[in-house]
Scaffold this active site. Structure first.
Site, PDB file in Angstrom:
ATOM      1  N   ASP A  66       0.881  -1.164   0.000  1.00 52.76           N
ATOM      2  CA  ASP A  66       0.000   0.000   0.000  1.00 52.76           C
ATOM      3  C   ASP A  66       0.921   1.217   0.000  1.00 52.76           C
ATOM      4  OD1 ASP A  66      -1.622   2.170   0.544  1.00 52.76           O
ATOM      5  OD2 ASP A  66      -2.844   1.133   2.040  1.00 52.76           O
ATOM      6  N   SER A 145      -3.771  11.613 -16.806  1.00 50.66           N
ATOM      7  CA  SER A 145      -5.099  11.472 -17.399  1.00 50.66           C
ATOM      8  C   SER A 145      -5.404  12.726 -18.196  1.00 50.66           C
ATOM      9  CB  SER A 145      -6.156  11.301 -16.296  1.00 50.66           C
ATOM     10  OG  SER A 145      -7.473  11.414 -16.804  1.00 50.66           O
ATOM     11  N   TYR A 158     -10.598  13.901  -8.485  1.00 49.81           N
ATOM     12  CA  TYR A 158      -9.716  13.139  -9.372  1.00 49.81           C
ATOM     13  C   TYR A 158      -8.955  14.080 -10.302  1.00 49.81           C
ATOM     14  CZ  TYR A 158      -8.309   9.880 -13.067  1.00 49.81           C
ATOM     15  OH  TYR A 158      -7.601   9.165 -13.998  1.00 49.81           O
ATOM     16  N   ALA A 160      -8.305  17.193  -9.845  1.00 47.57           N
ATOM     17  CA  ALA A 160      -7.341  17.959  -9.055  1.00 47.57           C
ATOM     18  C   ALA A 160      -6.065  17.164  -8.821  1.00 47.57           C
ATOM     19  CB  ALA A 160      -7.970  18.360  -7.718  1.00 47.57           C
ATOM     20  N   SER A 161      -6.217  15.883  -8.494  1.00 45.63           N
ATOM     21  CA  SER A 161      -5.039  15.049  -8.233  1.00 45.63           C
ATOM     22  C   SER A 161      -4.207  14.860  -9.494  1.00 45.63           C
ATOM     23  CB  SER A 161      -5.465  13.687  -7.671  1.00 45.63           C
ATOM     24  OG  SER A 161      -6.095  12.881  -8.651  1.00 45.63           O
ATOM     25  N   LYS A 162      -4.852  14.742 -10.640  1.00 44.50           N
ATOM     26  CA  LYS A 162      -4.113  14.550 -11.887  1.00 44.50           C
ATOM     27  C   LYS A 162      -3.488  15.856 -12.372  1.00 44.50           C
ATOM     28  CE  LYS A 162      -4.697  10.128 -12.273  1.00 44.50           C
ATOM     29  NZ  LYS A 162      -3.540   9.205 -12.152  1.00 44.50           N
TER      30      LYS A 162
END
Length: 270
Positions: A66, A145, A158, A160-162
């Site tokens: 993890d 992405s 999502y 924002a993270s990419k």
């Protein structure tokens, strides 16, 4: 693609979807693989598939982890070096997504969870891998992405993270230029994957079923086959859909059109 022959590769998120298909493609091309994901069972089944497909040529180390836990990132790097003595390519593929309007989120911890998996974990793992990648004049690959290029409704966390992934690895590329460590960012569009079934709803629960029209989107196998040449050639950026490539430029000239296209894509499930 001789550039991948005999390369030692760590591939995260290898147990399913794009990661699983990419593992099979890289094994076919002669890479030595360190495959990681949280599920030991799915990783072992993948290793068995590779052994059946490649026979004695399959050189695979399975290491479940993890990667949101720093010590497990360290153990992964150490396991790779103990087995192969070097690291040539780190592919940060593991990720998660969401499917909810922001104003319907009941638990904002979902945003922290997505950022931890999609951005902080690959940043941390890359930091630990860099001494070895500098020695090998290797390569970091980040699977971002098209959502890292523009806003996407129901995917705010999502996207924002990419966006963070894009900014981080673009910055890292500049820093590592003098070390001859390549940084490749790959931006898939919608791909058939378990990630959609595991997308979190507004309550933080997995959807359980995919909302995508899977017959309308790219298969994981086609995605992996398109990624391999970009990795082999140490390309800077690969945007894997026509609308993604066009969207970068249209967004500068006609941003409201891109908003409409993003809304339409989500509504249509492809």
């Amino acid at each position: 693609m001789d550039g991948l022959m005999d390369k030692v590769v760590i591939l995260t998120g290898a147990s399913e979807g794009i990661g699983r298909a990419l593992a099979r493609e890289l094994a076919r091309l002669g890479c030595h693989l360190v495959l990681t994901a949280r599920s030991e069972t799915r990783l072992q089944s993948l290793a068995l598939e590779l052994a059946q497909e490649q026979g004695a040529q399959a050189d695979v180390l399975v290491h479940s982890a993890d990667l949101t836990h720093p010590h497990e990132c360290r153990e992964l790097i150490d396991a790779c070096i103990a087995r192969f003595g070097r690291l040539d390519i780190l592919i940060n593929n593991a990720g998660m997504t969401m499917w909810s309007r922001f104003d319907e989120l009941e638990d904002l911890a979902i945003l922290e969870q997505i950022m931890a998996v999609n951005y902080l974990a690959p940043a941390r793992l890359t930091h630990m891998a860099l001494p070895h990648l500098k020695q090998s004049r290797g390569q970091v690959v980040a699977i971002a992405s098209v959502a890292g290029l523009t806003g996407v409704p129901t995917r705010s966390g999502y996207a924002a993270s990419k966006h963070a992934v894009m900014g981080f690895f673009d910055s890292l590329r500049i820093e590592l230029a003098d070390d001859d460590v390549a940084v490749t960012v790959i931006c898939p569009d919608f791909v058939v994957s378990q990630i959609h079934k595991r997308a979190l709803d507004g309550k933080g629960n997995p959807l359980g079923t995919t909302p995508m029209k899977e017959d309308k989107i790219m298969s994981a196998e086609a995605c992996a086959a398109a990624m391999a040449p970009a990795i082999a050639c140490r390309e800077r950026l690969l945007i894997m859909s026509r609308r993604g490539r066009l969207g970068r430029w249209v967004r500068l000239l006609w941003p409201s059109l891109i908003d409409k296209l993003a809304r339409k894509a989500i509504a249509g499930g492809h």
